[in-house]
Write a protein that holds these residues in place. Structure first.
Motif, PDB file in Angstrom:
ATOM      1  N   TYR A  56       0.740  -1.211   0.018  1.00 16.78           N
ATOM      2  CA  TYR A  56      -0.017  -0.040   0.067  1.00 16.78           C
ATOM      3  C   TYR A  56       1.099   1.326  -0.042  1.00 16.78           C
ATOM      4  O   TYR A  56       0.509   2.213  -0.751  1.00 16.78           O
ATOM      5  N   GLN A  57       1.788   1.426   0.952  1.00 14.94           N
ATOM      6  CA  GLN A  57       2.784   2.315   0.882  1.00 14.94           C
ATOM      7  C   GLN A  57       3.610   2.731  -0.303  1.00 14.94           C
ATOM      8  O   GLN A  57       3.740   3.789  -0.782  1.00 14.94           O
ATOM      9  N   MET A  58       3.894   1.729  -0.975  1.00 15.78           N
ATOM     10  CA  MET A  58       4.765   1.855  -2.198  1.00 15.78           C
ATOM     11  C   MET A  58       3.896   2.204  -3.310  1.00 15.78           C
ATOM     12  O   MET A  58       4.093   3.269  -4.016  1.00 15.78           O
ATOM     13  N   GLN A  95      10.358   5.869   5.281  1.00 21.34           N
ATOM     14  CA  GLN A  95       9.301   6.730   5.971  1.00 21.34           C
ATOM     15  C   GLN A  95       9.348   6.331   7.581  1.00 21.34           C
ATOM     16  O   GLN A  95       9.891   5.163   7.919  1.00 21.34           O
ATOM     17  N   ASP A  96       8.606   7.084   8.498  1.00 20.76           N
ATOM     18  CA  ASP A  96       8.715   6.779   9.898  1.00 20.76           C
ATOM     19  C   ASP A  96       7.783   5.625  10.241  1.00 20.76           C
ATOM     20  O   ASP A  96       7.866   4.960  11.543  1.00 20.76           O
ATOM     21  N   TRP A  97       6.687   5.334   9.479  1.00 18.85           N
ATOM     22  CA  TRP A  97       5.653   4.263   9.928  1.00 18.85           C
ATOM     23  C   TRP A  97       4.834   4.336  11.049  1.00 18.85           C
ATOM     24  O   TRP A  97       4.558   3.248  11.588  1.00 18.85           O
ATOM     25  N   GLN A  98       4.816   5.335  11.414  1.00 15.15           N
ATOM     26  CA  GLN A  98       4.139   5.792  12.907  1.00 15.15           C
ATOM     27  C   GLN A  98       2.789   5.459  13.056  1.00 15.15           C
ATOM     28  O   GLN A  98       2.104   5.404  13.990  1.00 15.15           O
ATOM     29  N   ASP A  99       2.146   5.306  11.718  1.00 14.43           N
ATOM     30  CA  ASP A  99       0.654   5.329  11.647  1.00 14.43           C
ATOM     31  C   ASP A  99       0.276   3.647  11.763  1.00 14.43           C
ATOM     32  O   ASP A  99      -0.913   3.394  11.701  1.00 14.43           O
ATOM     33  N   TYR A 100       1.278   2.996  11.994  1.00 15.92           N
ATOM     34  CA  TYR A 100       0.999   1.556  11.925  1.00 15.92           C
ATOM     35  C   TYR A 100       1.223   0.977  13.536  1.00 15.92           C
ATOM     36  O   TYR A 100       1.928   1.389  14.328  1.00 15.92           O
ATOM     37  N   GLY A 101       0.400  -0.064  13.900  1.00 18.54           N
ATOM     38  CA  GLY A 101       0.566  -0.646  14.937  1.00 18.54           C
ATOM     39  C   GLY A 101      -0.223  -1.911  15.068  1.00 18.54           C
ATOM     40  O   GLY A 101      -0.533  -2.639  13.864  1.00 18.54           O
ATOM     41  N   VAL A 102      -0.487  -2.412  16.281  1.00 18.86           N
ATOM     42  CA  VAL A 102      -1.023  -3.898  16.619  1.00 18.86           C
ATOM     43  C   VAL A 102      -2.274  -3.609  17.249  1.00 18.86           C
ATOM     44  O   VAL A 102      -2.333  -2.984  18.430  1.00 18.86           O
TER      45      VAL A 102
END
Length: 187
Positions: A56-58, A95-102
């Protein structure tokens, strides 16, 4: 909505019924096992979600870069040069990927964030963000760049919506081949 905000902040959500009855919902943070807390690698049961997030990010980064281009031919096609798509894909991984979690829903842990399905909206969800997840997602992204190469990834992107995810996550060794969520037993 104003009345619901304090309830959401307290961790409960009251849903008024037709007769004034209220249903209280509550949520707790996911209970992570040692692998989920301390491993440098993405846990096996979250690899499909991680792959889908990377794809998705790519796609998003490539689409934004192409949108900035002027049409290069009479058909209005916009394609990035090799140096451009290589740079864009590298940036998508760094990128920082901070919008992702579990999060854990019905005793099943899943990654959540942009590009991943959010699940049902009728209950409260608690997501743990930050921690090891951004580094694991960045590492996963860089792994796919190394395994497939920028050219193959860009060619799959140009084929349409599902082709990039199929390249990265499908196939005989793909992360989503045997997606079987891990369920925690009741305590």
């Amino acid at each position: 909505m104003r009345r619901l905000l304090p309830l959401l902040l307290l961790g409960a959500w009251a849903i008024p019924g037709a007769t004034g009855d209220r249903i209280s919902l509550s949520a707790a943070a996911p209970q992570l096992d040692d692998e989920e807390k301390y491993s440098a690698h993405m846990p096996t049961h979250l690899r499909c979600d991680a792959c889908r997030a990377v794809a998705y990010q790519m796609r998003e980064h490539l689409a934004k870069a192409e949108a900035k281009l002027q049409p290069r031919d009479s058909l209005g096609q916009r394609e990035l040069s090799e140096s451009e798509y290589t740079d864009v894909l590298d940036r998508s991984c760094s990128q920082d990927w901070q919008d992702y979690g579990v999060q854990e829903v019905n005793h099943v842990k899943r990654l959540t964030g942009p590009g991943l399905s959010e699940g049902p909206n009728l209950h409260i969800q608690v997501m743990i963000r930050g921690g090891p997840w951004p580094t694991r997602l960045s590492t996963t992204c860089l792994h796919y760049l190394g395994e497939f190469g920028e050219e193959s990834i860009y060619e799959a992107y140009l084929q349409g919506q599902g082709a990039l995810e199929e390249l990265l996550c499908g196939g005989p060794r793909g992360a989503c081949l045997e997606e079987a969520p891990v369920r925690r037993g009741e305590l």
